[in-house]
Enzyme design. Sequence first.
Site, PDB file in Angstrom:
ATOM      1  N   SER A  76       0.824  -1.220   0.000  1.00 43.94           N
ATOM      2  CA  SER A  76       0.000   0.000   0.000  1.00 43.94           C
ATOM      3  C   SER A  76       0.853   1.262   0.000  1.00 43.94           C
ATOM      4  O   SER A  76       1.807   1.383   0.776  1.00 43.94           O
ATOM      5  CB  SER A  76      -0.921   0.009   1.216  1.00 43.94           C
ATOM      6  OG  SER A  76      -1.651   1.220   1.245  1.00 43.94           O
ATOM      7  N   THR A 108      -9.350  -2.205   3.268  1.00 40.91           N
ATOM      8  CA  THR A 108      -9.089  -2.708   1.917  1.00 40.91           C
ATOM      9  C   THR A 108      -9.271  -4.213   1.852  1.00 40.91           C
ATOM     10  O   THR A 108      -9.774  -4.838   2.797  1.00 40.91           O
ATOM     11  CB  THR A 108      -7.694  -2.212   1.420  1.00 40.91           C
ATOM     12  OG1 THR A 108      -7.598  -2.515   0.033  1.00 40.91           O
ATOM     13  CG2 THR A 108      -6.544  -2.868   2.164  1.00 40.91           C
ATOM     14  N   LYS A 143     -13.691  -5.081   2.685  1.00 38.42           N
ATOM     15  CA  LYS A 143     -14.572  -3.943   2.384  1.00 38.42           C
ATOM     16  C   LYS A 143     -16.057  -4.254   2.561  1.00 38.42           C
ATOM     17  O   LYS A 143     -16.834  -3.376   2.908  1.00 38.42           O
ATOM     18  CB  LYS A 143     -14.337  -3.446   0.955  1.00 38.42           C
ATOM     19  CG  LYS A 143     -13.066  -2.634   0.821  1.00 38.42           C
ATOM     20  CD  LYS A 143     -12.868  -2.153  -0.597  1.00 38.42           C
ATOM     21  CE  LYS A 143     -11.592  -1.336  -0.692  1.00 38.42           C
ATOM     22  NZ  LYS A 143     -11.270  -0.956  -2.054  1.00 38.42           N
ATOM     23  N   ASP A 159     -14.343   5.255  -2.871  1.00 35.67           N
ATOM     24  CA  ASP A 159     -13.753   4.649  -4.079  1.00 35.67           C
ATOM     25  C   ASP A 159     -14.451   5.093  -5.366  1.00 35.67           C
ATOM     26  O   ASP A 159     -13.796   5.419  -6.359  1.00 35.67           O
ATOM     27  CB  ASP A 159     -13.852   3.114  -4.009  1.00 35.67           C
ATOM     28  CG  ASP A 159     -12.776   2.491  -3.140  1.00 35.67           C
ATOM     29  OD1 ASP A 159     -11.736   3.130  -2.909  1.00 35.67           O
ATOM     30  OD2 ASP A 159     -12.992   1.347  -2.689  1.00 35.67           O
ATOM     31  N   ASN A 206     -14.784   1.683   2.412  1.00 39.14           N
ATOM     32  CA  ASN A 206     -13.314   1.777   2.350  1.00 39.14           C
ATOM     33  C   ASN A 206     -12.769   2.774   3.371  1.00 39.14           C
ATOM     34  O   ASN A 206     -11.559   2.897   3.525  1.00 39.14           O
ATOM     35  CB  ASN A 206     -12.834   2.152   0.935  1.00 39.14           C
ATOM     36  CG  ASN A 206     -12.980   3.637   0.644  1.00 39.14           C
ATOM     37  OD1 ASN A 206     -13.883   4.290   1.154  1.00 39.14           O
ATOM     38  ND2 ASN A 206     -12.090   4.170  -0.171  1.00 39.14           N
ATOM     39  N   GLY A 230      -4.474   3.158 -12.095  1.00 37.61           N
ATOM     40  CA  GLY A 230      -5.057   3.159 -10.762  1.00 37.61           C
ATOM     41  C   GLY A 230      -4.531   4.237  -9.822  1.00 37.61           C
ATOM     42  O   GLY A 230      -5.147   4.516  -8.792  1.00 37.61           O
ATOM     43  N   ILE A 256      -7.833  -0.353 -11.964  1.00 35.91           N
ATOM     44  CA  ILE A 256      -7.708   0.256 -10.642  1.00 35.91           C
ATOM     45  C   ILE A 256      -6.436  -0.214  -9.926  1.00 35.91           C
ATOM     46  O   ILE A 256      -6.074   0.315  -8.891  1.00 35.91           O
ATOM     47  CB  ILE A 256      -8.959   0.051  -9.754  1.00 35.91           C
ATOM     48  CG1 ILE A 256      -9.088  -1.390  -9.299  1.00 35.91           C
ATOM     49  CG2 ILE A 256     -10.222   0.502 -10.450  1.00 35.91           C
ATOM     50  CD1 ILE A 256     -10.007  -1.504  -8.091  1.00 35.91           C
ATOM     51  N   THR A 293     -15.962 -15.846 -10.501  1.00 31.42           N
ATOM     52  CA  THR A 293     -17.107 -16.531  -9.898  1.00 31.42           C
ATOM     53  C   THR A 293     -18.365 -15.884 -10.481  1.00 31.42           C
ATOM     54  O   THR A 293     -18.775 -14.799 -10.058  1.00 31.42           O
ATOM     55  CB  THR A 293     -17.068 -16.369  -8.358  1.00 31.42           C
ATOM     56  OG1 THR A 293     -15.737 -16.665  -7.919  1.00 31.42           O
ATOM     57  CG2 THR A 293     -18.058 -17.259  -7.663  1.00 31.42           C
ATOM     58  N   ASN A 325     -16.948 -11.855 -14.110  1.00 26.84           N
ATOM     59  CA  ASN A 325     -16.197 -12.233 -12.906  1.00 26.84           C
ATOM     60  C   ASN A 325     -15.847 -13.712 -12.943  1.00 26.84           C
ATOM     61  O   ASN A 325     -16.587 -14.510 -13.515  1.00 26.84           O
ATOM     62  CB  ASN A 325     -17.057 -11.943 -11.661  1.00 26.84           C
ATOM     63  CG  ASN A 325     -16.241 -11.976 -10.394  1.00 26.84           C
ATOM     64  OD1 ASN A 325     -15.155 -11.400 -10.346  1.00 26.84           O
ATOM     65  ND2 ASN A 325     -16.725 -12.653  -9.368  1.00 26.84           N
TER      66      ASN A 325
HETATM   67  P1  ATR Z   1     -11.887  -5.774  -3.305  1.00 26.49           P
HETATM   68  O1  ATR Z   1     -12.608  -5.340  -2.082  1.00 26.49           O
HETATM   69  O2  ATR Z   1     -10.513  -5.144  -3.416  1.00 26.49           O
HETATM   70  O3  ATR Z   1     -12.687  -5.638  -4.566  1.00 26.49           O
HETATM   71  P2  ATR Z   1     -12.586  -8.559  -3.184  1.00 26.49           P
HETATM   72  O4  ATR Z   1     -13.950  -8.157  -2.708  1.00 26.49           O
HETATM   73  O5  ATR Z   1     -11.907  -9.703  -2.485  1.00 26.49           O
HETATM   74  O6  ATR Z   1     -11.596  -7.342  -3.080  1.00 26.49           O
HETATM   75  O7  ATR Z   1     -12.682  -8.844  -4.767  1.00 26.49           O
HETATM   76  C1  ATR Z   1     -11.597  -9.275  -5.520  1.00 26.49           C
HETATM   77  C2  ATR Z   1     -12.015  -9.409  -7.000  1.00 26.49           C
HETATM   78  O8  ATR Z   1     -10.877  -9.885  -7.730  1.00 26.49           O
HETATM   79  C3  ATR Z   1     -13.123 -10.441  -7.232  1.00 26.49           C
HETATM   80  O9  ATR Z   1     -13.876 -10.065  -8.365  1.00 26.49           O
HETATM   81  C4  ATR Z   1     -12.325 -11.716  -7.509  1.00 26.49           C
HETATM   82  O10 ATR Z   1     -13.016 -12.710  -8.237  1.00 26.49           O
HETATM   83  P3  ATR Z   1     -13.910 -13.818  -7.429  1.00 26.49           P
HETATM   84  O11 ATR Z   1     -15.183 -13.109  -7.049  1.00 26.49           O
HETATM   85  O12 ATR Z   1     -14.094 -14.896  -8.401  1.00 26.49           O
HETATM   86  O13 ATR Z   1     -13.084 -14.211  -6.226  1.00 26.49           O
HETATM   87  C5  ATR Z   1     -11.210 -11.133  -8.359  1.00 26.49           C
HETATM   88  N1  ATR Z   1     -10.022 -11.993  -8.379  1.00 26.49           N
HETATM   89  C6  ATR Z   1      -9.074 -12.119  -7.416  1.00 26.49           C
HETATM   90  N2  ATR Z   1      -8.129 -13.007  -7.795  1.00 26.49           N
HETATM   91  C7  ATR Z   1      -8.496 -13.454  -9.045  1.00 26.49           C
HETATM   92  C8  ATR Z   1      -7.926 -14.372  -9.986  1.00 26.49           C
HETATM   93  N3  ATR Z   1      -6.792 -15.026  -9.720  1.00 26.49           N
HETATM   94  N4  ATR Z   1      -8.585 -14.556 -11.151  1.00 26.49           N
HETATM   95  C9  ATR Z   1      -9.719 -13.895 -11.436  1.00 26.49           C
HETATM   96  N5  ATR Z   1     -10.311 -13.022 -10.596  1.00 26.49           N
HETATM   97  C10 ATR Z   1      -9.698 -12.798  -9.408  1.00 26.49           C
END
Ligand code: ATR
Length: 294
Positions: free
Chosen positions: A22, A72, A76, A112, A97, A256, A233, A163, A161
């Site tokens: 950070s 963070t 969040k 944000d 945040n 970002g 970002i 997921t 996304n």
């Molecule tokens: P933040 O608050 O910073 O947004 P978060 O809520 O943990 O953090 O979200 C992280 C995002 O990055 C999510 O969209 C996550 O996808 P999933 O919902 O499938 O977990 C995405 N992300 C993190 N690592 C990833 C990876 N290796 N491949 C694809 N997406 C990833």
Amino acid sequence: MKLKITGHTKVVGIYGDPVGHSVSPAMHNAAFEALGLGLVYVPFRVVAEPAGVLETAVAAIKALSMLGMNITIPHKERVIRCLDEVDEHAREVGAVNTVLNRNGVLVGCNTDGSGYMLSLREETGLTPKGKRVLVIGAGGAARAVLYSILASGSAEVFVANRTTDKAETLASEFGSRFKKAAIKAIELDREIINEHSANIDLLVNTTSLGMTGKGELDISLENLPERAVVSDIVYCPLETGLLKKARVRGLKTHNGLSMLVRQGAITFELWTGRKAPIEVMKKAALEALGGTFL
Ligand code: ATR
């Protein structure tokens, strides 16, 4: 003016995991020094497991009379249930945040989305009103960015996304809040992103992919129109693989760092009631990233 710790110094900081990368401590401490405020910004690694760690950390904001806290990844969304109050914007976004300690009452806010919109307009001239947007990610940062994009009147939004369920939940939740926009969840897949790219004005990565030490976002930008802006970002590195690909294709890019500085400035003003010294914050953030001040 140099930062001096005295018996009156108040603490603010950041809770997250990881927090080692950070640049917010450098950015805020430079601003506190520049204005001669008796404040210090400290990074705190707050792990997601075991359960209860975040709750204890949030209770410490009150117990130690800290002025506030940045929140963070990955807290969040989860932090909301630990707070006394959440302002209307952060409640609607579903993510916090920034926490303010108002005389022992912990209030959650989210800077944000506003930071993102301000920096996007400043750096690229783009406003999402009437535009088509592709958002990658569906976490806390995606919620804030997507909310602001929809609130500014974008016409059509795709959310991709890893997921897919999370993208679908987000699309349906924000779809009922913003009835004028068409919001659709799609798979985070190279071919599918390509199919949906032809008419996109803004593509924004809100995931941690592209950050130093993480993998790269495996998408192609070849179908984006020439007018498209590509935004990330992630600020470490300043030019992610995604932004490099966009630059090589001749597309306008938005990194970002400007969002980080803008959201930090809004947070600074909430905590201190003083106007944020933007240039001081930007310079400190850039120096912390090892860059030069342009
Ligand atoms: P933040 O608050 O910073 O947004 P978060 O809520 O943990 O953090 O979200 C992280 C995002 O990055 C999510 O969209 C996550 O996808 P999933 O919902 O499938 O977990 C995405 N992300 C993190 N690592 C990833 C990876 N290796 N491949 C694809 N997406 C990833």
